[in-house]
Enzyme design. Structure first.
Site, PDB file in Angstrom:
ATOM      1  N   GLU A 131      -8.558 -13.841  -2.211  1.00 23.74           N
ATOM      2  CA  GLU A 131      -7.892 -14.133  -0.939  1.00 23.74           C
ATOM      3  C   GLU A 131      -8.615 -15.283  -0.249  1.00 23.74           C
ATOM      4  O   GLU A 131      -9.850 -15.248  -0.093  1.00 23.74           O
ATOM      5  CB  GLU A 131      -7.886 -12.884  -0.050  1.00 23.74           C
ATOM      6  CG  GLU A 131      -7.307 -13.161   1.324  1.00 23.74           C
ATOM      7  CD  GLU A 131      -6.925 -11.901   2.085  1.00 23.74           C
ATOM      8  OE1 GLU A 131      -6.552 -10.888   1.452  1.00 23.74           O
ATOM      9  OE2 GLU A 131      -7.004 -11.947   3.320  1.00 23.74           O
ATOM     10  N   ASP A 138       2.249   1.916   3.402  1.00 23.21           N
ATOM     11  CA  ASP A 138       3.254   1.005   3.988  1.00 23.21           C
ATOM     12  C   ASP A 138       4.645   1.497   3.633  1.00 23.21           C
ATOM     13  O   ASP A 138       5.598   1.303   4.385  1.00 23.21           O
ATOM     14  CB  ASP A 138       3.187  -0.421   3.418  1.00 23.21           C
ATOM     15  CG  ASP A 138       1.802  -1.002   3.357  1.00 23.21           C
ATOM     16  OD1 ASP A 138       0.984  -0.631   4.193  1.00 23.21           O
ATOM     17  OD2 ASP A 138       1.576  -1.846   2.461  1.00 23.21           O
ATOM     18  N   HIS A 181       0.885  -1.168   0.000  1.00 23.04           N
ATOM     19  CA  HIS A 181       0.000   0.000   0.000  1.00 23.04           C
ATOM     20  C   HIS A 181       0.919   1.214   0.000  1.00 23.04           C
ATOM     21  O   HIS A 181       2.022   1.166   0.562  1.00 23.04           O
ATOM     22  CB  HIS A 181      -0.841   0.087   1.265  1.00 23.04           C
ATOM     23  CG  HIS A 181      -1.743  -1.090   1.503  1.00 23.04           C
ATOM     24  ND1 HIS A 181      -1.312  -2.261   2.079  1.00 23.04           N
ATOM     25  CD2 HIS A 181      -3.068  -1.258   1.260  1.00 23.04           C
ATOM     26  CE1 HIS A 181      -2.335  -3.102   2.181  1.00 23.04           C
ATOM     27  NE2 HIS A 181      -3.407  -2.524   1.686  1.00 23.04           N
ATOM     28  N   HIS A 190     -10.808 -14.392   2.706  1.00 25.67           N
ATOM     29  CA  HIS A 190     -12.020 -13.668   2.313  1.00 25.67           C
ATOM     30  C   HIS A 190     -13.063 -14.639   1.755  1.00 25.67           C
ATOM     31  O   HIS A 190     -14.262 -14.448   1.969  1.00 25.67           O
ATOM     32  CB  HIS A 190     -11.696 -12.604   1.267  1.00 25.67           C
ATOM     33  CG  HIS A 190     -10.786 -11.519   1.775  1.00 25.67           C
ATOM     34  ND1 HIS A 190     -10.369 -10.469   0.986  1.00 25.67           N
ATOM     35  CD2 HIS A 190     -10.202 -11.323   2.974  1.00 25.67           C
ATOM     36  CE1 HIS A 190      -9.581  -9.669   1.689  1.00 25.67           C
ATOM     37  NE2 HIS A 190      -9.463 -10.172   2.895  1.00 25.67           N
ATOM     38  N   ASP A 192      -5.831 -13.854   8.637  1.00 24.25           N
ATOM     39  CA  ASP A 192      -4.630 -13.737   7.797  1.00 24.25           C
ATOM     40  C   ASP A 192      -3.482 -14.626   8.266  1.00 24.25           C
ATOM     41  O   ASP A 192      -2.342 -14.179   8.411  1.00 24.25           O
ATOM     42  CB  ASP A 192      -4.148 -12.277   7.752  1.00 24.25           C
ATOM     43  CG  ASP A 192      -5.024 -11.390   6.882  1.00 24.25           C
ATOM     44  OD1 ASP A 192      -5.839 -11.926   6.104  1.00 24.25           O
ATOM     45  OD2 ASP A 192      -4.885 -10.156   6.967  1.00 24.25           O
ATOM     46  N   ASP A 221      -0.616 -12.474   1.803  1.00 18.62           N
ATOM     47  CA  ASP A 221      -1.309 -11.489   2.645  1.00 18.62           C
ATOM     48  C   ASP A 221      -1.541 -12.191   3.982  1.00 18.62           C
ATOM     49  O   ASP A 221      -2.668 -12.572   4.323  1.00 18.62           O
ATOM     50  CB  ASP A 221      -2.621 -11.054   1.983  1.00 18.62           C
ATOM     51  CG  ASP A 221      -3.245  -9.863   2.701  1.00 18.62           C
ATOM     52  OD1 ASP A 221      -2.712  -9.462   3.750  1.00 18.62           O
ATOM     53  OD2 ASP A 221      -4.265  -9.347   2.213  1.00 18.62           O
TER      54      ASP A 221
HETATM   55  C1  XUL Z   1      -7.714  -6.740   3.778  1.00 20.29           C
HETATM   56  C2  XUL Z   1      -6.802  -7.153   2.690  1.00 20.29           C
HETATM   57  C3  XUL Z   1      -5.903  -6.096   2.172  1.00 20.29           C
HETATM   58  C4  XUL Z   1      -5.738  -6.117   0.697  1.00 20.29           C
HETATM   59  C5  XUL Z   1      -4.944  -4.940   0.176  1.00 20.29           C
HETATM   60  O1  XUL Z   1      -8.494  -7.774   4.255  1.00 20.29           O
HETATM   61  O2  XUL Z   1      -6.779  -8.277   2.300  1.00 20.29           O
HETATM   62  O3  XUL Z   1      -4.667  -6.236   2.794  1.00 20.29           O
HETATM   63  O4  XUL Z   1      -5.130  -7.278   0.277  1.00 20.29           O
HETATM   64  O5  XUL Z   1      -5.480  -3.736   0.564  1.00 20.29           O
HETATM   65 CO    CO Z   2      -5.709  -9.245   0.812  1.00 14.91          CO
END
Ligand code: XUL
Ligand code: CO
Length: 441
Positions: free
Chosen positions: A268, A104, A101, A271, A309, A339
């Site tokens: 992800e 970061d 990001h 997610h 995560d 991630d």
């Molecule tokens: C949040 C997430 C973020 C994105 C990038 O859940 O996964 O870290 O990957 O903004």
């Molecule tokens: Co992510």
């Protein structure tokens, strides 16, 4: 002498499945050629700057447990040391890519102009390290969720000034990503969602997000960002309802706003499970819809309802994931970005390396096993055989080529009678045994 930041971490080498050395790979052999290309190119592992270089273990109930200052005193010094440490770490672990990001990489200043100056200084610094070491940017993204100005959303904020600020921030982050040779650019919907419809105009917010992404795409292309724009689906957290709920929702959104040519999904694992889908389901949906792009590699805890995560170690998931990736034609633009973060209690620098080794080996194992599953052929043959009536019968071929009419199908069934005699067992348990046989021989 160049300063060493991860003194405790040696260069990690492949030692094979029998090795008990914690600082060795058992399955990931970066330069081993598989199907004509090195394993590192099949897997395209990426380091997440936020979890790895900046996150210090702070959670809702406690302060940081890890020192991520890397000896820096001022904010800029910390950022520079983090960058040097990141490249040292990637070199030691044979990681070729990284993701970040904007916030970061460099600290925020008092004003946007100052923040941008910090970011420019860091971008030059990181670009030099890239030249020296060779690692590339898998994707960059703007953090439009941390600052209080984004409390009600960014491009979906009810306030036009916040929409404008979001555009200014993303514009800069795209420019930096272009400068760093970024392969792709990512949007994760941060606070793009809502808490309650009592105060929300959902249709208006979605229109704003669609318009915003079109504007970003156009600007990105104008400045030469040639890769793919990723959207990362997530169903909830931080908002109760995130607009990019899952892959199917994102597909509908991209279609509605005319974005399908330039956007794909970054899936992800954690997610996916928050959306009550398997990781494999999300990947399969993306493949079927033609929008598979990249992966945020991690895993959640099914007993917890939030985004933990964790580093991925579940070999069923990594195998079935790599099977889907291969069905989608492999990583053509994306990769496996970790991630993921070491647990708060795994607070030493060695733990970061051990976590990455665990995740990389789990995916390298998954790649090897996905190939074995294809070579074995049992699962693919079973699936193909299950649908054979669409190839082997007259009525099936008519359905398949789209010529069958309601009248014809009715006439067929009236003449044929009950159809249950055509059904066979789904053999789920047997197929699960086949998977285990291949995984654990
Ligand atoms: C949040 C997430 C973020 C994105 C990038 O859940 O996964 O870290 O990957 O903004
Ligand atoms: Co992510």
């Amino acid at each position: 002498m160049k300063k060493e930041f991860f003194e405790q971490v040696p260069v990690i080498r492949y030692e094979g499945p029998k090795s008990a050395n914690p600082f060795a790979f058992r399955y990931y052999n970066p330069d081993e050629i598989i199907e004509g290309k090195p394993m590192r190119e099949h897997l395209r592992f990426g380091l997440s700057w936020w979890h790895t270089m900046t996150a210090d273990g702070t959670d809702m109930f406690g302060r940081g447990t890890m020192d991520k200052s890397f000896g820096g005193k001022t904010a800029m010094e910390k950022s520079k040391n983090r960058a040097c440490a990141a490249f040292e770490f990637m070199n030691k672990l044979s990681i070729d890519w990284f993701c970040y990001h904007d916030r970061d990489l460099a600290p925020e200043g008092e004003t946007l102009a100052q923040t941008n100056e910090n970011l420019d200084e860091m971008a030059d610094f990181v670009a030099d390290l890239q030249k020296e070491n060779g690692q590339k940017v898998l994707w960059g993204t703007a953090n439009c969720f941390n600052h209080p100005r984004y409390m009600h959303g960014a491009s979906t904020s009810p306030y036009a000034d916040v929409y404008a600020y979001t555009a200014a921030q993303v514009k800069k982050c795209m420019e930096v990503t272009r400068k760093l040779g970024g392969e792709n650019y990512l949007f994760w919907g941060g606070r793009e969602g809502y808490e309650t419809l009592l105060n929300t105009d959902m249709g208006l917010e979605l229109d704003h997000m669609g318009r915003f992404l079109r504007m970003c795409r156009d600007y990105g292309r104008k400045i030469g960002l040639g890769g793919v724009f990723f959207i990362e689906p997530k169903p909830k957290e931080p908002t109760k309802h995130q607009y990019d709920f899952d892959t199917a929702t994102v597909f509908g959104f991209l279609q509605k706003y005319g974005l399908l040519d330039d956007f794909r999904v970054n899936i992800e694992a954690n997610h996916a499970t928050l959306a009550a889908h398997t990781f494999q389901h999300e990947l399969a949906t993306a493949r079927v819809d033609g929008i598979f792009g990249s992966i945020d590699a991690n895993q959640g805890d099914l007993l917890l309802g939030w985004d933990t995560d964790q580093f991925p170690t579940n070999v069923y998931d990594t195998t079935l994931c790599m099977r889907e990736v291969r069905k989608a034609g492999g990583f053509t633009v994306g990769g496996l970005n970790f991630d993921a973060k070491a647990r708060r209690g795994s607070y030493t620098p060695e733990d970061i390396a051990l976590s990455y080794i665990a995740g990389m080996d789990a995916f390298a194992f998954g790649l090897r096993k996905a190939i074995e599953i294809e070579q074995d052929g049992t699962l693919d043959e079973f699936v193909s055989n299950r649908y054979r009536s669409y190839r082997e019968t007259e009525i099936g071929r008519m359905i398949e080529n789209g010529t069958a009419t309601m009248e014809e199908l009715e006439a067929y069934v009236l003449a044929r009678g009950e159809v249950t005699d055509t059904l066979e067992s789904g053999r789920q348990e047997y197929l699960e045994t086949v998977l285990n046989r291949i995984l654990f021989h």
